[in-house]
Design an enzyme around this catalytic site. Structure first.
Site, PDB file in Angstrom:
ATOM      1  N   LYS A   1       0.874  -1.174   0.000  1.00  0.00           N
ATOM      2  CA  LYS A   1       0.000   0.000   0.000  1.00  0.00           C
ATOM      3  C   LYS A   1       0.897   1.206   0.000  1.00  0.00           C
ATOM      4  CE  LYS A   1      -3.906   1.934  -0.064  1.00  0.00           C
ATOM      5  NZ  LYS A   1      -5.044   1.473  -0.909  1.00  0.00           N
TER       6      LYS A   1
ATOM      7  N   SER B   1      -1.275  -1.066  -4.345  1.00  0.00           N
ATOM      8  CA  SER B   1      -2.484  -0.261  -4.232  1.00  0.00           C
ATOM      9  C   SER B   1      -2.097   1.054  -3.596  1.00  0.00           C
ATOM     10  CB  SER B   1      -3.471  -1.054  -3.359  1.00  0.00           C
ATOM     11  OG  SER B   1      -4.540  -0.258  -2.942  1.00  0.00           O
TER      12      SER B   1
END
EC number: 3.5.2.15
Lengths: 351, 351, 351, 351
Positions: D142, D210
């Site tokens: 992330k 992401s």
């Protein structure tokens, strides 16, 4: 019944609670907070988690007795911010009363029970704090909506939800809250609540209602003017109510601003503290009965987003302030296609 | 160089060509049409087929020499309509010149070639019709964009597209058109076109550019004032240019409207015919350097939609007219966060 | 009652009618076209002008007796295309019958009258062309919706629209069409039409209904198998109907494909010509009663777009073909959360 | 280097931390949590506050050394859920290592520095826990994105952001993280990082990245298989990596599932624990070089939402599980238009 004042701060995100520090710098304590009324940057619709995030971070900080009202949607030039409703230790000319209703069961949302509990909650608070209906300038309410889960929960009990459409549940909840406000301020309509609910024709410009998935009760804020102290204090906070008769009602806006910003003697200076305005797509499909709008046929963008953007553009342009409270969905909160309008100003003795 | 006038009609859908009948009822023939400038109700972005539909139905009806400019997006209170640009057989005080550029190859969109062909097209037209740069009040251009197919076509030739992002290609195309307008009106900048393209810092308030997938050339409309005839005709059409310095520049709007709607002697009556205004999200993320806006971080709704809604709300509110031409994406067409502004009015001798 | 076949072509935009040329290259004449069934790239909702654009360009080209059915929405991997329904001069094993209902008045949309006219139109056509209900594999219908203007028109007559929500009118229109199909194929339900309309519980896997603003009548296409000619022709076209019981019903899809792609003797080769499938968000808020989905609480993106994207991903993945007809909104067209499913294949004698 | 296992739970909203109770019921303690990898129901783009809300509530509960990775977007049939990555006190066959990079300065996002810090963070962790590159099945990251505020902060220092487009910054951040993973697993590419960044041509199927506004550092999770203990424990957890070569790569998905769900002796039973898959719109505008898709020209709906919905429909259909981790934006994480694919299964001795 302590006097109240309001202060407004920009936020850098829905999780930003730095205004708390700025409140303290301005001499307020956390316990002075009666309510936080904010605009957050989500879509203002069912899945607006910016509201939930703001509730989450603020509710952990403010007193138990205080309420939060977060309205999603800062379309166009609107700017995310919070308005702190604060107790003052000096007379201000403004009164703010806050309370919560009990939790509404999912099947009550948008129903007669919703209306009744809102009306009773407001009435009790008015009695408790000695508020006269004629002094009320605006009642703000945050009320629940129906998600797919809550609709399924209703159906599991054999009851029928007011609607199967989660977005429409927002409108029905706002409308029920608006009738509740109307019934609190004018109890003669109490007997006609079922008819008002089904007709869709009730309206009061004293209501500003917003719905969200982030709560299950109703958060209520009553703003009223009080008799100014005598002798006149150096500064007075006043609220003024009016009505937008359409989304382009520049005239009502200007008239109200002119009134509010030209203080009565002995005051000579006026400062705009906040504008609270409701906006909606005229259900006739026409603005002012004349101009076809496309807010209700736009399947990419819900009409409340359109309405906030447009009315926000007008109010921000005319006031020069983008951190105004423009909330979408004005069912019962003013004439169709228009909405309630309230400005709060500070008047001062000397410039 | 015939005189021009404009007439505005609402439309019931992008396929509605009924204004043609109303033009005929008003005494105009199809051959009098120089251009149709319309607002359609799509998203105003890449996949806006409302523009294509309107082009399709109108281009089949108007003269070969006429042009169409359809700008998508009637967010908020904006109302779909068309503005007909018409030849008049009497002097009007307004001149309208229209032409098309050649087809732009996909790899030219947004490039120096794009700028040069636009500039050359405008200059040639100005020479042909004897238009002085100083009289020009607004140049409207409809220009192409890049779709996935056109990007692939560019890459198949071994060339590099100006961008791989179809939505961004709209902005780059508008900006190139704006520089083209600037270079036509002020040839001294011609040598700096590459630098202006890369800096992003060019601006002129005389440009109003809109891009779309519905065409591959550029459609150009030059609006200029002409010396009023002597003796004064009973009615005069005039365009007035100004600049919105931000999306909330109420002051510039009011100043321009005041000027345009207070006619010079011997005229005593003024009627607003149309407002042409460009709108955009300030790239700094702040309105007027002060208020954080969320138009550029909203991944559900492109910033051009936000900007049209907000500026449309202000202009419609202040003028009382929702059928105004508010177009999104003002790159090079005014200061950042603002945009070009032009009103067209009719002045009459007797009320 | 001529035999029918189908051919499928990609389109480069909603205005692309180049498949007409390709049809001619394949030996068909324009007069052979019974219908054009297309997927266009708009939002598939109320303001989908890609459908209107396609109708506009195609309706001008196909025979007066032919119909067009454009379903908007090619979310995800779905690819815009048209399926031409064609008369064949040789026996094919497939029959296609097309007709239009009369124009529905706005107040009829979604009502008992809507159902009745659809049922009667289908029944008349079945009688006329000698179609047995048991041979029908799918009935496709394109039906009208309500815009703000049509809702206002209804209200102006003192009538009450089925809904004030333009998007919801699409669902109600599809559902009425589905009941109409059911009543045509099974007249015993005719007496219960009002109850079926209000209960929302009717379903038939033989229906595929799509609504749009681009028409005011209903366009109907009946696909049925006919007794294969004897002796067996070298190629046979067959339709096979099944049901998606949920949006993730891989099992039903695979079973149907296995059946359709394993031809009965004497045929040895099978080619998939087209898949027609309906998709919807399960109204319970759960996929297969187990997995919470968010299609009905997503206020940025209507559930029909979600549903098309997901089911399109599955069907395209499993078939390897992105130009499949996946249509959103399956009210009455299969079990809740699922939808009708039909594949058309060509069987050939020798590989 | 403790063994790891994973458990998956549905969530009722982004604020739902009830899985913590269910973890405890399953015998785990809070201190066993290595990471929480969740899918939340926002738009998965820049203004996805569902991710921020989930981070907020979970980060307060999990150990300081644990990480959270929330990927927004449960389009179509996808179902919001969390996957808990847990330490086990018995050998499992799976290893999970987690760590954070340092905070990235806004101007580093998407840059060579971003790549280098990610690579160094992973390498250090691999050394520390003795992970061999050949055993790694997937690295999840992330990473941050750029908001309007962060872009302005960069510009205020005189630096140039990697992009002015907040949505595009998500892609550039994911791509930099993917190269970082590649460089950690294959240090020979370290010298070519700048070229890889500018070419856009790097890819590894071992990456799942992401980006989000909810963090400023990078959260890293390395999943690797370990040599199975001897003698064979009653249950083994295994990860298997593969590649989706397009958004409709049913074949690779089936092949991998077949392999993972047919356990090696002595195991006889296999249970699917989770699927991790990346999805993206093919930048060529074509699925598998053949079918025109419209994900990159849809200005109402970002391509990552389209891609998640479609690939989610396929994976959920084929596995029968809607609570799968489908993440949008696969830059560098597999071939263009495809993405990385990893399944985690539990093998058991006796059925």
């Amino acid at each position: 019944m302590p006097p109240a004042t309001i202060l407004k701060f920009p936020t850098s995100s829905p999780a930003d609670t730095s205004p708390l520090t700025r409140l303290q710098e301005a001499g307020f304590k956390t316990k002075d907070i009666l309510g936080i009324v904010g605009k957050t940057e989500g879509n203002g619709c069912v899945n607006d988690f910016s509201r939930t995030l703001s509730s989450h971070v603020w509710d952990a900080l403010i007193p138990d007795s205080a309420i939060s009202i977060f309205s999603g949607g800062t379309e166009g030039v609107l700017s995310p911010h919070i308005t702190a409703i604060l107790q003052s230790d000096k007379p201000t000319g403004l009164h703010a009363a806050v309370r919560r209703s009990r939790v509404l069961e999912p099947w009550e949302v948008g129903s007669v029970e919703h209306v009744r509990y809102v009306a009773a909650s407001i009435r009790e608070k008015m009695v408790e704090e000695g508020i006269e209906a004629g002094d009320v300038q605006l009642v703000l309410i945050k009320c629940p909506l129906l998600t797919s889960e809550r609709i399924a929960a209703i159906q599991a009990t054999g009851r029928k939800p007011v609607t199967l459409d989660t977005y429409e549940s927002m409108a029905l909840s706002r409308y029920a809250s608006a009738i509740g406000i109307g019934a609190a301020l004018n109890p003669t309509i109490t007997n006609t609540i079922p008819q008002l609910l089904s007709s869709g024709d009730f309206q009061t410009p004293l209501a500003s209602c917003s719905s969200g998935a982030e709560l299950q009760d109703c958060h209520i804020l009553i703003l009223s003017n009080t008799t100014p102290p005598n002798p006149s204090p150096p500064s007075l906070t006043r609220a003024f109510n009016s009505t937008m008769h359409s989304g382009i009602d520049f005239s009502s806006l200007q008239t109200l601003l002119t009134k509010a910003l030209h203080p009565s003697p002995p005051y000579t200076k006026a400062t705009l503290l906040q504008v609270f305005v409701k906006a909606e797509a005229d259900p006739s499909g026409l603005v002012k009965g004349e101009f076809r709008h496309t807010m209700l046929t736009d399947s990419d963008l819900h009409s409340t987003r359109h309405a906030r953007a447009a009315v926000g553009g007008l109010v921000a342009g005319v006031t020069g302030d983008c951190a105004v409270y423009v909330s979408g969905g004005a069912e019962g909160q003013g004439p169709k296609g228009g909405g309630s309008l309230c400005v709060v100003v500070r008047w001062e003795l000397y410039r």
